[in-house]
Enzyme design. Structure first.
Site, PDB file in Angstrom:
ATOM      1  N   ARG A  50       0.822  -1.216   0.000  1.00 38.45           N
ATOM      2  CA  ARG A  50       0.000   0.000   0.000  1.00 38.45           C
ATOM      3  C   ARG A  50       0.855   1.265   0.000  1.00 38.45           C
ATOM      4  O   ARG A  50       0.393   2.331  -0.400  1.00 38.45           O
ATOM      5  CB  ARG A  50      -0.972   0.014   1.187  1.00 38.45           C
ATOM      6  CG  ARG A  50      -1.822   1.281   1.255  1.00 38.45           C
ATOM      7  CD  ARG A  50      -3.066   1.147   2.131  1.00 38.45           C
ATOM      8  NE  ARG A  50      -2.800   0.505   3.390  1.00 38.45           N
ATOM      9  CZ  ARG A  50      -2.251   1.115   4.454  1.00 38.45           C
ATOM     10  NH1 ARG A  50      -1.925   2.391   4.407  1.00 38.45           N
ATOM     11  NH2 ARG A  50      -2.032   0.435   5.560  1.00 38.45           N
ATOM     12  N   TYR A 104     -12.132  15.201 -19.923  1.00 40.76           N
ATOM     13  CA  TYR A 104     -12.768  13.878 -19.808  1.00 40.76           C
ATOM     14  C   TYR A 104     -13.989  13.963 -18.877  1.00 40.76           C
ATOM     15  O   TYR A 104     -13.942  14.628 -17.832  1.00 40.76           O
ATOM     16  CB  TYR A 104     -11.703  12.929 -19.247  1.00 40.76           C
ATOM     17  CG  TYR A 104     -12.143  11.530 -18.955  1.00 40.76           C
ATOM     18  CD1 TYR A 104     -12.478  10.660 -19.984  1.00 40.76           C
ATOM     19  CD2 TYR A 104     -12.196  11.055 -17.650  1.00 40.76           C
ATOM     20  CE1 TYR A 104     -12.863   9.353 -19.713  1.00 40.76           C
ATOM     21  CE2 TYR A 104     -12.567   9.753 -17.363  1.00 40.76           C
ATOM     22  CZ  TYR A 104     -12.914   8.913 -18.406  1.00 40.76           C
ATOM     23  OH  TYR A 104     -13.283   7.630 -18.136  1.00 40.76           O
ATOM     24  N   ASP A 176      -3.317  16.686 -17.870  1.00 41.07           N
ATOM     25  CA  ASP A 176      -3.612  15.299 -18.234  1.00 41.07           C
ATOM     26  C   ASP A 176      -3.247  15.132 -19.705  1.00 41.07           C
ATOM     27  O   ASP A 176      -3.920  15.666 -20.585  1.00 41.07           O
ATOM     28  CB  ASP A 176      -5.102  15.005 -18.000  1.00 41.07           C
ATOM     29  CG  ASP A 176      -5.507  13.584 -18.410  1.00 41.07           C
ATOM     30  OD1 ASP A 176      -4.748  12.928 -19.140  1.00 41.07           O
ATOM     31  OD2 ASP A 176      -6.607  13.148 -17.994  1.00 41.07           O
ATOM     32  N   LYS A 201      -4.148   3.481 -20.793  1.00 36.79           N
ATOM     33  CA  LYS A 201      -4.135   3.769 -22.228  1.00 36.79           C
ATOM     34  C   LYS A 201      -2.758   3.449 -22.822  1.00 36.79           C
ATOM     35  O   LYS A 201      -2.316   2.332 -22.727  1.00 36.79           O
ATOM     36  CB  LYS A 201      -4.559   5.227 -22.433  1.00 36.79           C
ATOM     37  CG  LYS A 201      -5.773   5.651 -21.587  1.00 36.79           C
ATOM     38  CD  LYS A 201      -7.065   4.945 -21.962  1.00 36.79           C
ATOM     39  CE  LYS A 201      -8.193   5.146 -20.945  1.00 36.79           C
ATOM     40  NZ  LYS A 201      -8.511   6.539 -20.631  1.00 36.79           N
TER      41      LYS A 201
HETATM   42  C1  LIG Z   1      -9.328   7.203 -19.648  1.00 37.93           C
HETATM   43  C2  LIG Z   1      -8.978   8.572 -19.260  1.00 37.93           C
HETATM   44  C3  LIG Z   1      -8.972   8.964 -17.917  1.00 37.93           C
HETATM   45  C4  LIG Z   1      -9.385   8.024 -16.816  1.00 37.93           C
HETATM   46  O1  LIG Z   1      -8.513   6.952 -16.741  1.00 37.93           O
HETATM   47  P1  LIG Z   1      -8.906   5.547 -16.032  1.00 37.93           P
HETATM   48  O2  LIG Z   1      -7.634   4.780 -16.089  1.00 37.93           O
HETATM   49  O3  LIG Z   1     -10.031   4.967 -16.831  1.00 37.93           O
HETATM   50  O4  LIG Z   1      -9.334   5.880 -14.644  1.00 37.93           O
HETATM   51  C5  LIG Z   1      -8.607  10.253 -17.622  1.00 37.93           C
HETATM   52  N1  LIG Z   1      -8.250  11.125 -18.581  1.00 37.93           N
HETATM   53  C6  LIG Z   1      -8.243  10.780 -19.886  1.00 37.93           C
HETATM   54  C7  LIG Z   1      -7.838  11.792 -20.895  1.00 37.93           C
HETATM   55  C8  LIG Z   1      -8.610   9.502 -20.271  1.00 37.93           C
HETATM   56  O5  LIG Z   1      -8.614   9.166 -21.561  1.00 37.93           O
END
Ligand SMILES: *Cc1c(COP(=O)(O)O)cnc(C)c1O
Length: 384
Positions: A50, A104, A176, A201
């Site tokens: 953790r 998002y 992000d 991703k």
């Molecule tokens: C998919 C995504 C998220 C969230 O990610 P998870 O791994 O599904 O929690 C956040 N920002 C963007 C741009 C995304 O494509």
């Protein structure tokens, strides 16, 4: 920023290459243990899953930090987890956040429903009106959040004017950059303080793991780590091992994602059954010139507006044989989804159209298959 001594492919494979002792495994060992022995009487920090300080967690974080050009990084159990902890690390009750409005859907709900619950206030700014960044700064403003490239219209947000405002007012700039991956775009090189990534991703890239990461200054990562230990979003060793395995081919995969994305976008622009193509590598993209300046690749994500709206889009989706209809993105296999039913389901058709997502819009994540096969499938899907 720590210097990157090796290229991106080498770094993604080795981290910092080191000579190995004889008879050690070439592949990283998976150390699937939640806890570790420690010396009796030691006051040093214990190793515990953790805490995110066990071998697979640590080596993955170091490697990712090198790729982003960050002091440090930490992985958590989803992209949303990374977004949540990064914001909690820089905001306190009563603080104000300025956010891009092109974000998002899950992030939007996190900011609206959860940050506000902690007494934080959010103002949304349209990134195509950059003068609003400065105008939105208040006494209580502490941070700015931006997503670039955006989902699903692949718009780019220029970080230069935002980072200028952030520096002037002492705000943290959080970005992000999931859609780019550090191979195509590294926000810290453009004035960002914190990078947030959904490792689900491109970083992992094989559609078999959910994870997220935060990278930035050591003090910031330490604060995220402190929160992670308390709120409990650590990844387990096997997840770290899988993301690390994915990372080893990141540069290679991105080369193919970039090539396939561009070829599909160029082909799509010629199709009478497609009214508009959203891709930063096309001269028709509103930020194409900026994309050429800041991106090392345009990525594998393509937005397509299908002529004939919902009916025509659904007909296409039902005919596809190779490209799979599924949410999420950035894996080796091509995926397609309709933002009106997934990421932007909470909005009215009019509100969606206003942000560039009319009915009939499909989001294509070009995988690393042979591009003729992706194009062939789209072509037959359009009834050619
Ligand atoms: C998919 C995504 C998220 C969230 O990610 P998870 O791994 O599904 O929690 C956040 N920002 C963007 C741009 C995304 O494509």
């Amino acid at each position: 920023m720590s210097p990157r001594r090796f290229g991106f492919s080498t770094t993604a494979i080795h981290g910092i290459p080191r000579r190995r002792p004889d008879w050690t495994p070439v592949a990283p060992a998976l150390v699937q243990s939640s806890t570790f022995t420690n010396p009796v009487g030691s006051e040093e920090e214990v190793l515990y899953g953790r805490y995110g300080n066990t071998p697979n967690q640590v080596s993955l974080a170091h490697k990712y930090a090198l790729l982003e050009g960050a002091d440090d990084a930490i992985f958590v159990s989803s992209g949303m987890g990374a977004t949540a902890l990064a914001h909690l690390a820089v905001l306190r009750p009563g603080d104000h956040l300025i956010s891009s409005s092109w974000i998002y859907g899950g992030t939007r709900r996190l900011l609206d429903q959860e940050l506000t619950r902690f007494g934080m206030d959010v103002t949304y700014v349209r990134p195509d009106q950059p003068r609003l960044w400065r105008r939105s700064v208040r006494k209580a403003t502490r941070a700015v959040f931006v997503e670039t490239p955006t989902n699903p219209t692949m718009r780019l947000v220029d970080l230069a004017p935002i980072s200028q405002v952030a520096t002037e007012f002492g705000l943290a700039l959080l970005v992000d950059a999931t859609f780019a991956s550090p191979i195509n775009f590294r926000p810290l090189e453009h004035g960002a303080d914190v990078v947030i990534t959904s490792a689900t991703k491109y970083l992992n890239g094989h559609s078999d793991v959910v994870a997220g990461a935060v990278a930035g200054a050591a003090s910031l990562v330490e604060e995220v780590s402190r929160l992670m230990r308390l709120w409990g979003q650590a990844i387990d060793p096997h997840t770290a091992w899988l993301v690390d395995r994915g990372l080893r081919t990141l540069a290679l995969r991105m080369e193919r994602h970039n090539a396939n994305g561009l070829a599909v976008a160029q082909w799509a622009e010629e199709q009478p059954g497609i009214t508009r193509v959203h891709y930063p590598g096309l001269p028709s993209h509103p930020e194409h010139a900026h994309a050429l300046e800041v991106l090392d690749g345009f990525g594998g994500m393509v937005g397509l507006e299908i002529k004939g709206g919902i009916k025509a889009a659904e007909r296409l989706l039902k005919r596809l044989k190779l490209i799979t209809h599924a949410p999420s993105l950035a894996g080796v296999e091509s995926l397609v989804s309709e933002p009106r039913l997934t990421s932007h389901a909470g909005m009215t058709p009019e509100a969606r159209a206003a942000i560039g997502i009319p009915d009939g819009f499909i989001r294509l994540s070009c995988g690393v298959e042979d591009v003729e096969d992706i194009i062939g499938d789209l072509g037959q899907g359009l009834g050619k």
